[in-house]
Each structure stands twice: as structure tokens, then as C-alpha cells.
Design an enzyme around this catalytic site. Structure first.
Site, mmCIF file in Angstrom:
data_model
loop_
_atom_site.group_PDB
_atom_site.id
_atom_site.type_symbol
_atom_site.label_atom_id
_atom_site.label_comp_id
_atom_site.label_asym_id
_atom_site.label_seq_id
_atom_site.Cartn_x
_atom_site.Cartn_y
_atom_site.Cartn_z
ATOM 1 C CE1 TYR A 198 0.734 1.722 4.320
ATOM 2 C CE2 TYR A 198 0.911 -0.691 4.520
ATOM 3 C CZ TYR A 198 1.007 0.417 5.041
ATOM 4 O OH TYR A 198 1.722 0.845 6.348
ATOM 5 C CB CYS A 199 1.748 3.925 -1.634
ATOM 6 S SG CYS A 199 1.203 3.546 -3.122
ATOM 7 C CB THR A 200 -0.129 8.415 -0.368
ATOM 8 O OG1 THR A 200 1.442 8.528 0.453
ATOM 9 C CG2 THR A 200 -0.899 9.537 0.077
ATOM 10 C CB ILE A 227 -3.790 5.698 2.902
ATOM 11 C CG1 ILE A 227 -2.499 4.541 2.936
ATOM 12 C CG2 ILE A 227 -4.259 6.160 4.201
ATOM 13 C CD1 ILE A 227 -1.304 5.299 3.380
#
Length: 343
Positions: A198-200, A227
Site C-alpha cells: 500500500y501507499c498514499t 490509504i
């Protein structure tokens, strides 16, 4: 024809305040083959400047990466323009969880070699052979699976203030630093574990998932929309929110709260805090975590030295900066030795 900003940040800030209109902070990305990046860049600037769009947009032959702010009343017009571009039709728009009218104060559309600096030679693998995209509900199920390895694809200063529980959070300064480290650490699990990333907003995972499949990982997943979209999904669908703390964002807000828990501390006194600031000394500008008490005590600076410089008349500060390059501390976010309680 105007293809650049004519207003300073302060002038734009005053205009935004005078207008008194709600603005939306939005991000999106799309990997695509763009032929003439300069023409595409100019096309975007002309149309978006007319809609009072502000933000930081990178265009490369591999696609587009955009973080921007637009007046709420112009959102549909912006969406209509995006839909008129074939590869951006119905592109997923990540609307910020916490809005701020001054998240961006200039419109910057830049042509870059990559839309995210990854240090990879894309000719060696198929960047379209991506991992499986999963929504919030399936993501929650996956990360509870003992056969899953959950990896945060962001940098240390991002994960320090917020991350998913049980996630591996590489202690790196850049995305490119994390790619080889993660592969080496998970070398033994390429076939027997599910690699979930996952990342921003999803863009780093998009490239990383294709890279790790190329490197032999058999089960690769990524959180759809990152996110930002996860937070919207769990609220809308009443799902358990497994994120802890704040989501770091790359605009003037510097972070948006996802859950109330504070998992980091002030870099100066050690008390619980997750507010990122930049040192008020413009010759330093170090990004670090500072509580309100320390901000008042240190006059918004990272050290006594910077506090002394910041107290000087502005013209004297400019004289001292003249001819000197930017301090390395700017790029070592939170790494400076002047910070006693850094991660």
C-alpha cells in the site's frame, strides 16, 4: 500565451481568502504512453489555469501524476476535461479526507523523465503486468491472513506518523531505496507468501507490483486507491479501520488524520505528536515533527542555531544565504542530528 504562474504564493493566498470559496484537494495518476510530453503539458496548463486549478503535476512519457486543488464549483468542469482525454476518461480521483483551501498555491505542470522517481529500467520488464488490485474489505481480510506479508511502500517520515498495523515499514528516504531492500528481505517468500502493498494513493504500488512480479513474486496485491480511498471506503461501508494515525500528504497540509491514535512523537521533546512542520529558517527548511509547546519555545525552528538565524532581520538572513546551496538536511527529512527524539 501564458504558460506559467504570474502570481506569487502570497498573492495567490490573498486571492483565495478574498474569494471565500470552497476548494477540493484531489490526486490521481495514470500510466499511459504519451508521445509529445511538452504539448500535453501545455494543453493541461492552459485548460486548468482557466479553471483556477492549483497544484503539482508531473508529466512523462510513461503517464501523469497529479496532486491539485480546484474550486468546488469547477470540479465538474475539471472532470469533463479529464474525460475528454482518452487515457484519462473515468480516471479514479482521490479526493482528500481533510480539505484545506490553501493546500496548493501555484499551478506547476512539469515534464519529467518519470512520474515517480523509481530508478528502474522499465525496458527490462512489463510495467502493465501489475498486481491484483483489492478494495478495503478484501484488503482487511488479506492482512489478517498469516500467509500475507504487508509492506508499506512509502518513506520513513510518512510511515512514522501513520501505517497499517503489522506492516513492514522500510527505513528509507526514497521510494527507489525501498525496492531492492524489500526484495532482499522477502527473498525466501517469493512463492509461499502473499505480498500485499500500500501507499498514499496507489501510484508507487502500481509500479512496484509489476517490478516484483518480474522479480519472481507469485502472489502480488496492492491496495486500490491507497490509504486515501481506503479511509473513504471503511467509513462509507462501516468496515473496521486498520490504519493507525495520520496519512502524510505532499501539500501544505502535510497530513490528514485517518484515526485518532498518535503513534509518533515530537522530535524535540519526545511527547506524543504527529504534526510535521518545516523549520522556519529558510536556509534549513528541514521537515520534522514538532509539538505546539516546542514550536513556541523554538520559534518554529529545529535548533537553537536556526532559531538565532530566524530572529535576524530578513535582509540579513538573505545575505547569509547568498551563494550557498541548499542544506542537505532538507532532503534528510527528520534525520538531522539536532533532533533528539527522531525515529
Amino acid at each position: 500565451m501564458q504558460l506559467y504562474n504570474t502570481l506569487s504564493a502570497k498573492e495567490r493566498e490573498a486571492l483565495i481568502e478574498a474569494a471565500g470559496k470552497e476548494r477540493l484537494t484531489i490526486s490521481f495518476y495514470k500510466y499511459a504512453h504519451i508521445g509529445n510530453t511538452s504539448i500535453f503539458r501545455n494543453h493541461l496548463f492552459i485548460h486548468w489555469n482557466a479553471l483556477d486549478v492549483l497544484g503539482r503535476i508531473y508529466v512523462a512519457k510513461e503517464g501523469i501524476n497529479a496532486q491539485l486543488s480546484v474550486p468546488a464549483e469547477n470540479f465538474e468542469a475539471l472532470k469533463h476535461h479529464l474525460d475528454s482525454i482518452s487515457f484519462l476518461e473515468n480516471v479514479r480521483l482521490n479526493i482528500a479526507i481533510e480539505q484545506h483551501n490553501k493546500s496548493f498555491l501555484k499551478l506547476k505542470v512539469k515534464v519529467r523523465k518519470k512520474i515517480v522517481a523509481d530508478g528502474l529500467n522499465d525496458s527490462t520488464f512489463d510495467v502493465t503486468d501489475k498486481g491484483i488490485h483489492v478494495g478495503a474489505e478484501e484488503f482487511n481480510e488479506l492482512i489478517e491472513d498469516p500467509d500475507t506479508v504487508l509492506v508499506d511502500m512509502r518513506n520513513h517520515y510518512e510511515s512514522e506518523i501513520g501505517h497499517f498495523k503489522n506492516a513492514i515499514t522500510p527505513d528509507v528516504d526514497t521510494f527507489r531505496d525501498s525496492l531492492d531492500i524489500i526484495e532482499k528481505d522477502l527473498e525466501a517468500h517469493k512463492e509461499d507468501k502473499k505480498l500485499v502493498m500500500y501507499c498514499t494513493g496507489g501510484i508507487r504500488c502500481e509500479k512496484a507490483s509489476a517490478y516484483y512480479k518480474h522479480k519472481g513474486f507469485k502472489q502480488v496485491y496492492q491496495l486500490e486507491g491507497g490509504i486515501i480511498d481506503y479511509a473513504r471506503q471503511v467509513e462509507k461501508r462501516g468496515l473496521e479501520n486498520k490504519f493507525l494515525g495520520k496519512n502524510f500528504v505532499f501539500d501544505h497540509r502535510r497530513g490528514e488524520r485517518i484515526t485518532d491514535v498518535v503513534i509518533s512523537n515530537c522530535h524535540q521533546c519526545g511527547n506524543p505528536c504527529d504534526t510535521h512542520v518545516n523549520c522556519a529558517n529558510e536556509a534549513c527548511h528541514l521537515l520534522f515533527i514538532q509539538c505546539e509547546t516546542c514550536a513556541a519555545k523554538m520559534n518554529d525552528c529545529c535548533s537553537d542555531h536556526c532559531k538565532e538565524i530566524h530572529a535576524l532581520p530578513y535582509e540579513e538572513q538573505k545575505r547569509l544565504r547568498k551563494g550557498k546551496g541548499a542544506s542537505n538536511k532538507i532532503f534528510k527529512k527528520g534525520r538531522s542530528p539536532v533532533l533528539k527524539f527522531k525515529k
